[in-house]
Design a protein around this motif. Structure first.
Motif, PDB file in Angstrom:
ATOM      1  N   SER A  83      34.534  -8.324   8.153  1.00 36.17           N
ATOM      2  CA  SER A  83      33.296  -8.189   8.921  1.00 36.17           C
ATOM      3  C   SER A  83      32.477  -7.025   8.367  1.00 36.17           C
ATOM      4  CB  SER A  83      33.608  -7.960  10.398  1.00 36.17           C
ATOM      5  OG  SER A  83      34.335  -6.764  10.570  1.00 36.17           O
ATOM      6  N   GLY A  84      31.175  -7.203   8.330  1.00 38.92           N
ATOM      7  CA  GLY A  84      30.300  -6.186   7.778  1.00 38.92           C
ATOM      8  C   GLY A  84      29.937  -6.420   6.325  1.00 38.92           C
ATOM      9  N   ASN A 144      28.977  -9.480   3.275  1.00 40.15           N
ATOM     10  CA  ASN A 144      28.559 -10.861   3.102  1.00 40.15           C
ATOM     11  C   ASN A 144      29.195 -11.443   1.838  1.00 40.15           C
ATOM     12  OD1 ASN A 144      27.043  -9.888   0.946  1.00 40.15           O
ATOM     13  ND2 ASN A 144      25.148  -9.798   2.125  1.00 40.15           N
TER      14      ASN A 144
END
Length: 113
Positions: free
Chosen positions: A69-70, A72
């Protein structure tokens, strides 16, 4: 004695083998055989982990990678390109017979972490 491709092999993973193939240090047949052997070795290691540590294997998602998460997909792809490049560059730098021992980046590859 410095690490030598001809003596020790130096095929750490398929990225290094592919780099050595592109540099014409190994033939296509040998590169493919090394990559197949490396992949089969990875599959065997996963099977051993699953056999001996099944609870950890299942708990940690069966060893499958995912984007944290965080981050891409583009950032992850960049890291997956830069990481093997640095590894292959380090292998080539430390095995190049024309380099002298006082090059500044060689201690990084020979440090004890």
């Amino acid at each position: 004695m410095f690490f030598s491709i001809r003596v020790a092999g130096g095929h750490i993973n398929p990225a290094v083998t592919f780099g050595l193939f592109l540099a014409r240090k190994v033939s296509l047949i040998r590169a493919v055989m090394y990559m197949v052997a490396q992949s089969l070795g990875a599959i065997c290691r996963v099977r051993l982990v699953k056999a001996f540590m099944k609870s950890y294997y299942n708990c940690l998602g069966s060893g499958a990678n995912s984007v944290a998460s965080g981050y891409n997909t583009s950032t992850t792809l960049g890291a997956e390109i830069i990481g093997p490049f640095v590894l292959v560059y380090t292998v080539f730098s430390t095995t190049n017979p024309k380099r002298s021992a006082h090059d500044s980046h060689i201690p990084v590859s020979r440090s004890n972490f």
